[in-house]
Design a protein around this motif. Structure first.
Motif, PDB file in Angstrom:
ATOM      1  N   LEU A  19       0.776  -1.290  -0.052  1.00 58.97           N
ATOM      2  CA  LEU A  19      -0.092   0.100   0.009  1.00 58.97           C
ATOM      3  C   LEU A  19       0.928   1.196  -0.171  1.00 58.97           C
ATOM      4  O   LEU A  19       0.587   2.207  -0.518  1.00 58.97           O
ATOM      5  CB  LEU A  19      -1.048   0.044   1.334  1.00 58.97           C
ATOM      6  CG  LEU A  19      -2.180  -1.021   1.063  1.00 58.97           C
ATOM      7  CD1 LEU A  19      -2.806  -1.161   2.257  1.00 58.97           C
ATOM      8  CD2 LEU A  19      -3.168  -0.517  -0.111  1.00 58.97           C
ATOM      9  N   ALA A  52       1.846   1.785  -3.549  1.00 59.17           N
ATOM     10  CA  ALA A  52       0.599   2.403  -4.053  1.00 59.17           C
ATOM     11  C   ALA A  52       0.513   3.666  -3.706  1.00 59.17           C
ATOM     12  O   ALA A  52       0.206   4.660  -4.663  1.00 59.17           O
ATOM     13  CB  ALA A  52      -0.655   1.724  -3.697  1.00 59.17           C
ATOM     14  N   TRP A  56       0.698   6.854  -6.651  1.00 57.80           N
ATOM     15  CA  TRP A  56      -0.159   7.715  -6.909  1.00 57.80           C
ATOM     16  C   TRP A  56       0.243   9.305  -6.647  1.00 57.80           C
ATOM     17  O   TRP A  56       0.106  10.267  -7.504  1.00 57.80           O
ATOM     18  CB  TRP A  56      -1.481   7.462  -5.957  1.00 57.80           C
ATOM     19  CG  TRP A  56      -2.675   8.393  -5.879  1.00 57.80           C
ATOM     20  CD1 TRP A  56      -3.715   8.116  -6.619  1.00 57.80           C
ATOM     21  CD2 TRP A  56      -2.952   9.695  -5.366  1.00 57.80           C
ATOM     22  NE1 TRP A  56      -4.649   9.238  -6.569  1.00 57.80           N
ATOM     23  CE2 TRP A  56      -4.094  10.188  -5.707  1.00 57.80           C
ATOM     24  CE3 TRP A  56      -1.914  10.574  -4.740  1.00 57.80           C
ATOM     25  CZ2 TRP A  56      -4.521  11.340  -5.327  1.00 57.80           C
ATOM     26  CZ3 TRP A  56      -2.509  11.843  -4.190  1.00 57.80           C
ATOM     27  CH2 TRP A  56      -3.906  11.989  -4.585  1.00 57.80           C
ATOM     28  N   VAL A  76      -5.060   1.733 -12.605  1.00 59.29           N
ATOM     29  CA  VAL A  76      -4.791   0.705 -11.772  1.00 59.29           C
ATOM     30  C   VAL A  76      -5.141  -0.628 -12.503  1.00 59.29           C
ATOM     31  O   VAL A  76      -6.105  -0.764 -13.551  1.00 59.29           O
ATOM     32  CB  VAL A  76      -5.829   0.495 -10.771  1.00 59.29           C
ATOM     33  CG1 VAL A  76      -5.821  -0.983  -9.775  1.00 59.29           C
ATOM     34  CG2 VAL A  76      -5.629   1.725  -9.572  1.00 59.29           C
ATOM     35  N   LEU A  94      -7.452   0.418  -1.585  1.00 62.84           N
ATOM     36  CA  LEU A  94      -6.945   1.881  -2.197  1.00 62.84           C
ATOM     37  C   LEU A  94      -7.954   2.932  -2.136  1.00 62.84           C
ATOM     38  O   LEU A  94      -7.318   4.087  -1.674  1.00 62.84           O
ATOM     39  CB  LEU A  94      -6.872   1.542  -3.723  1.00 62.84           C
ATOM     40  CG  LEU A  94      -5.758   0.635  -4.208  1.00 62.84           C
ATOM     41  CD1 LEU A  94      -5.738   0.372  -5.716  1.00 62.84           C
ATOM     42  CD2 LEU A  94      -4.426   0.882  -3.762  1.00 62.84           C
ATOM     43  N   ILE A  98      -6.995   6.690  -2.636  1.00 63.31           N
ATOM     44  CA  ILE A  98      -6.536   6.537  -3.877  1.00 63.31           C
ATOM     45  C   ILE A  98      -7.258   6.229  -5.014  1.00 63.31           C
ATOM     46  O   ILE A  98      -8.295   5.441  -4.838  1.00 63.31           O
ATOM     47  CB  ILE A  98      -5.590   5.363  -3.860  1.00 63.31           C
ATOM     48  CG1 ILE A  98      -4.017   5.832  -2.880  1.00 63.31           C
ATOM     49  CG2 ILE A  98      -5.079   5.151  -5.278  1.00 63.31           C
ATOM     50  CD1 ILE A  98      -3.321   4.658  -2.764  1.00 63.31           C
TER      51      ILE A  98
END
Ligand code: GLU
Length: 305
Positions: free
Chosen positions: A19, A22, A26, A38, A60, A65
């Motif tokens: 995460l 991620a 982002w 994604v 997410l 996100i």
């Protein structure tokens, strides 16, 4: 305004390390006003589960996100990978490899000149048609490898700088017929217009292979940023055995996503320790891609509770 992406494999739940990658992907994309995509990397039909896809997307969203367009699934794009494989084949760049897993391990362990450790030395590269037929007659199903022959490829990574690797004859089609990750990722990043790949630095070593493939296929080579992994308190890469490492597990222990995001933000120097952060968007004003810490972050689930 480079387009970025996050491309998880739905073979298990995302943990704090995934995460955090991620979040960074982002932030890189959105801080420059870029699109963010994604992609579900469900090439492995056996190990991938829809329940993980749903949980990944929910995780997410829980961090704020967002992404542009539909989520793309690799399992629906086999025709594209077949087209790329056909092109490599037409260019004489593929050969069947009949080595069993054990034979590959033995070949990889033997010393083999200029290729890096762990490289496949090309055992099946120059088999005669008779030798191939004999192996096929034993019932062996081949994987397909590229003829890279140790060519040296340089990648410039935003955090790691120049990375040069000799490219071994890596697999682009597995023995079960499925395209390999290396191939799919290159085809998808190109077709989706991805210009900046931000991902965990466990993938840094294999990146020159992807660049080699992209060039052979005439595809655009994106910019790369390989971000440090998250470690558990024992200094090993964060994993299930470290305890509460997913958002669901942390939540069950009373730790809400804003606390987790706050801890990630603190680890990136984007918020003081102990701050709750409701959404990644709150981190945009402080985010500076040039000031990213290049060292791993140690995450101790017990210290958040
Ligand atoms: N699907 C890969 C993973 O989950 C990531 C691949 C990539 O970002 O290129 O490890």
């Amino acid at each position: 305004m480079p387009t970025g992406r996050f491309a998880p494999s739905p073979t298990g739940p995302l943990h704090v390390g995934n995460l955090r990658t991620a979040v960074l992907a982002w932030l890189f994309a959105r801080s420059s006003g870029g699109r963010f995509l994604v992609r579900v990397e469900d090439l492995d039909r056996v190990a991938s589960r829809d329940e993980h896809v749903a949980a990944h997307l929910a995780d997410l969203r829980a961090l704020g996100i967002d992404w542009d367009g539909e989520v793309v699934r690799q399992s629906q794009r086999f025709d594209r990978y077949e087209a790329a494989l056909a092109r490599l084949e037409a260019d004489g760049l593929l050969y069947p490899c009949y080595c069993t897993r054990r034979e590959v391990q033995a070949a990889v362990a033997a010393p083999h000149g200029p290729l890096p450790e762990g490289a496949y030395p090309g055992t099946c590269r120059d088999l005669t048609p008779e030798e191939r037929a004999a192996r096929a007659a034993e019932g062996r199903r081949p994987s397909w490898r590229v003829r890279a022959g140790g060519e040296r490829v340089e990648v410039v990574d935003r955090l790691h700088g120049r990375v040069v690797r000799a490219i071994d004859d890596f697999v682009v089609r597995r023995a079960d017929g499925a395209p390999a990750y290396q191939l799919a990722v290159v085809v998808d990043d190109h077709e989706q217009g991805v210009e900046e790949v931000v991902r965990g630095d466990d993938l840094l070593d294999t990146t020159p292979r992807q660049v080699w493939l992209a060039r052979r296929l005439g595809l655009r080579v994106p910019a790369y940023t390989h971000v440090p992994l998250v470690l558990g308190p024992d200094g090993q890469r964060l994993a299930k055995r470290h305890g509460a490492v997913t958002l669901a597990q942390l939540r069950a222990g009373g730790v809400e996503p804003d606390v987790v995001l706050g801890a990630m933000a603190a680890s990136l120097g984007l918020a003081p320790p102990g701050t709750r952060v409701a959404s990644v968007a709150d981190l945009l004003p402080a985010f500076d891609p040039a000031a990213l810490p290049a060292t791993p972050w140690t995450f101790d689930p017990d210290r958040l509770a």
